[in-house]
Design a protein around this motif. Structure first.
Motif, PDB file in Angstrom:
ATOM      1  N   UNK A   1      -1.182  22.284  17.644  1.00 23.44           N
ATOM      2  CA  UNK A   1      -0.198  21.295  17.206  1.00 23.44           C
ATOM      3  C   UNK A   1      -0.811  20.346  16.191  1.00 23.44           C
ATOM      4  N   UNK A   2      -2.051  19.934  16.396  1.00 21.26           N
ATOM      5  CA  UNK A   2      -2.730  19.024  15.472  1.00 21.26           C
ATOM      6  C   UNK A   2      -3.002  19.711  14.143  1.00 21.26           C
ATOM      7  N   UNK A   3      -3.432  20.962  14.168  1.00 16.06           N
ATOM      8  CA  UNK A   3      -3.717  21.705  12.934  1.00 16.06           C
ATOM      9  C   UNK A   3      -2.429  21.865  12.121  1.00 16.06           C
ATOM     10  N   UNK A   4      -1.341  22.205  12.781  1.00 16.40           N
ATOM     11  CA  UNK A   4      -0.063  22.352  12.086  1.00 16.40           C
ATOM     12  C   UNK A   4       0.401  21.046  11.451  1.00 16.40           C
ATOM     13  N   UNK A   5       0.173  19.933  12.153  1.00 14.28           N
ATOM     14  CA  UNK A   5       0.561  18.623  11.603  1.00 14.28           C
ATOM     15  C   UNK A   5      -0.257  18.299  10.361  1.00 14.28           C
ATOM     16  N   UNK A   6      -1.576  18.576  10.391  1.00 17.54           N
ATOM     17  CA  UNK A   6      -2.431  18.313   9.223  1.00 17.54           C
ATOM     18  C   UNK A   6      -2.017  19.171   8.028  1.00 17.54           C
ATOM     19  N   UNK A   7      -1.667  20.412   8.282  1.00 20.66           N
ATOM     20  CA  UNK A   7      -1.255  21.301   7.193  1.00 20.66           C
ATOM     21  C   UNK A   7       0.040  20.796   6.552  1.00 20.66           C
ATOM     22  N   UNK A   8       0.975  20.338   7.385  1.00 16.76           N
ATOM     23  CA  UNK A   8       2.215  19.813   6.834  1.00 16.76           C
ATOM     24  C   UNK A   8       1.982  18.484   6.133  1.00 16.76           C
ATOM     25  N   UNK A   9       1.114  17.655   6.661  1.00 15.56           N
ATOM     26  CA  UNK A   9       0.833  16.329   6.087  1.00 15.56           C
ATOM     27  C   UNK A   9       0.227  16.462   4.694  1.00 15.56           C
ATOM     28  N   UNK A  10      -0.590  17.418   4.444  1.00 18.53           N
ATOM     29  CA  UNK A  10      -1.266  17.573   3.158  1.00 18.53           C
ATOM     30  C   UNK A  10      -0.427  18.338   2.132  1.00 18.53           C
ATOM     31  N   UNK A  11       0.714  18.818   2.523  1.00 18.78           N
ATOM     32  CA  UNK A  11       1.524  19.642   1.634  1.00 18.78           C
ATOM     33  C   UNK A  11       2.273  18.837   0.578  1.00 18.78           C
ATOM     34  N   UNK A  12       2.476  17.537   0.741  1.00 18.62           N
ATOM     35  CA  UNK A  12       3.241  16.777  -0.249  1.00 18.62           C
ATOM     36  C   UNK A  12       3.075  15.285  -0.060  1.00 18.62           C
ATOM     37  N   UNK A  13       3.907  14.524  -0.762  1.00 15.47           N
ATOM     38  CA  UNK A  13       3.851  13.069  -0.701  1.00 15.47           C
ATOM     39  C   UNK A  13       4.999  12.551   0.153  1.00 15.47           C
ATOM     40  N   UNK A  14       4.765  11.425   0.770  1.00 15.90           N
ATOM     41  CA  UNK A  14       5.842  10.808   1.546  1.00 15.90           C
ATOM     42  C   UNK A  14       6.747  10.032   0.603  1.00 15.90           C
ATOM     43  N   UNK A  15       7.908   9.704   1.083  1.00 18.04           N
ATOM     44  CA  UNK A  15       8.861   8.927   0.296  1.00 18.04           C
ATOM     45  C   UNK A  15       8.278   7.560  -0.059  1.00 18.04           C
ATOM     46  N   UNK A  16       7.554   6.957   0.847  1.00 15.37           N
ATOM     47  CA  UNK A  16       6.950   5.643   0.599  1.00 15.37           C
ATOM     48  C   UNK A  16       5.938   5.730  -0.538  1.00 15.37           C
ATOM     49  N   UNK A  17       5.118   6.780  -0.559  1.00 18.72           N
ATOM     50  CA  UNK A  17       4.136   6.949  -1.637  1.00 18.72           C
ATOM     51  C   UNK A  17       4.837   7.113  -2.991  1.00 18.72           C
ATOM     52  N   UNK A  18       5.882   7.904  -3.019  1.00 19.75           N
ATOM     53  CA  UNK A  18       6.623   8.100  -4.269  1.00 19.75           C
ATOM     54  C   UNK A  18       7.262   6.807  -4.755  1.00 19.75           C
ATOM     55  N   UNK A  19       7.843   6.024  -3.842  1.00 16.89           N
ATOM     56  CA  UNK A  19       8.461   4.751  -4.210  1.00 16.89           C
ATOM     57  C   UNK A  19       7.417   3.793  -4.771  1.00 16.89           C
ATOM     58  N   UNK A  20       6.229   3.748  -4.165  1.00 12.62           N
ATOM     59  CA  UNK A  20       5.154   2.870  -4.653  1.00 12.62           C
ATOM     60  C   UNK A  20       4.738   3.274  -6.063  1.00 12.62           C
TER      61      UNK A  20
ATOM     62  N   UNK B   1       7.429   2.213  -8.531  1.00 12.43           N
ATOM     63  CA  UNK B   1       7.385   0.759  -8.739  1.00 12.43           C
ATOM     64  C   UNK B   1       6.236   0.361  -9.659  1.00 12.43           C
ATOM     65  N   UNK B   2       5.076   0.965  -9.473  1.00 10.09           N
ATOM     66  CA  UNK B   2       3.925   0.662 -10.340  1.00 10.09           C
ATOM     67  C   UNK B   2       4.234   1.060 -11.782  1.00 10.09           C
ATOM     68  N   UNK B   3       4.821   2.235 -11.977  1.00  8.28           N
ATOM     69  CA  UNK B   3       5.187   2.669 -13.336  1.00  8.28           C
ATOM     70  C   UNK B   3       6.227   1.739 -13.948  1.00  8.28           C
ATOM     71  N   UNK B   4       7.155   1.257 -13.147  1.00  3.41           N
ATOM     72  CA  UNK B   4       8.162   0.313 -13.638  1.00  3.41           C
ATOM     73  C   UNK B   4       7.553  -0.997 -14.096  1.00  3.41           C
ATOM     74  N   UNK B   5       6.581  -1.509 -13.356  1.00  2.00           N
ATOM     75  CA  UNK B   5       5.899  -2.752 -13.741  1.00  2.00           C
ATOM     76  C   UNK B   5       5.134  -2.552 -15.042  1.00  2.00           C
ATOM     77  N   UNK B   6       4.438  -1.435 -15.167  1.00  2.00           N
ATOM     78  CA  UNK B   6       3.686  -1.152 -16.403  1.00  2.00           C
ATOM     79  C   UNK B   6       4.640  -1.030 -17.587  1.00  2.00           C
ATOM     80  N   UNK B   7       5.740  -0.314 -17.406  1.00  2.00           N
ATOM     81  CA  UNK B   7       6.709  -0.137 -18.499  1.00  2.00           C
ATOM     82  C   UNK B   7       7.335  -1.461 -18.907  1.00  2.00           C
ATOM     83  N   UNK B   8       7.692  -2.293 -17.925  1.00  2.71           N
ATOM     84  CA  UNK B   8       8.332  -3.575 -18.265  1.00  2.71           C
ATOM     85  C   UNK B   8       7.376  -4.505 -18.996  1.00  2.71           C
TER      86      UNK B   8
END
Length: 160
Positions: A4-23, A26-33
């Protein structure tokens, strides 16, 4: 580690979370503005400098034509329309038409003034020797950006 732990790690490393993408967004928006106003200000400067180089190049060419053909050539400035016309020069892009340049439509730039006395036609005439009838400074502007094109009595043309 259990399965169960190995499967969770494999899924966790497969992509980005919504929170990471939003951050990241936001950083790109501040730089652009922060950079957009600087880019817009630079654009005005580039337009004015390009218009000044265009005018200076045309005046140098007119001086060369006058010298090569040993005849006088004139350039007329129309400050109200932000354009200049060379009545005896044929436009290479439009054969059969007089060469004229509208700096407002090409670059969004105004011809704000010239040092040609106001009681005279706003024109410079180059003699057959390639020299102008008077030294002239032509001022161009867009918003707060300005440039000058200077014509010396020797016929030298400089854009500043």
């Amino acid at each position: 580690m259990n399965r169960a732990t190995i499967g969770w790690h494999a899924r966790r490393q497969a992509g980005f979370t919504l929170v990471e993408l939003v951050v990241v967004v936001l950083i790109l928006g501040v730089i652009a503005s922060a950079s957009v106003p600087k880019i817009i200000a630079r654009q005005d400067k580039w337009r004015v400098q390009s218009a000044a180089r265009h005018l200076a190049h045309d005046l140098r060419q007119l001086s060369k034509y006058a010298l090569a053909k040993s005849q006088s050539y004139t350039v007329n400035f129309n400050l109200a329309l932000d354009q200049y016309v060379m009545p005896t020069v044929i436009d290479p892009a439009h054969p059969g038409e007089t060469y004229q340049v509208n700096l407002r439509s090409l670059y969004g730039v105004d011809i704000t003034s010239t040092t040609i006395p106001s009681m005279m036609p706003q024109a410079i005439t180059w003699s057959g020797h390639g020299t102008p009838n008077m030294p002239v400074v032509i001022l161009l502007a867009r918003n707060s950006e300005q440039a000058a094109v200077m014509v010396a009595v020797t016929g030298d043309v400089t854009s500043l």
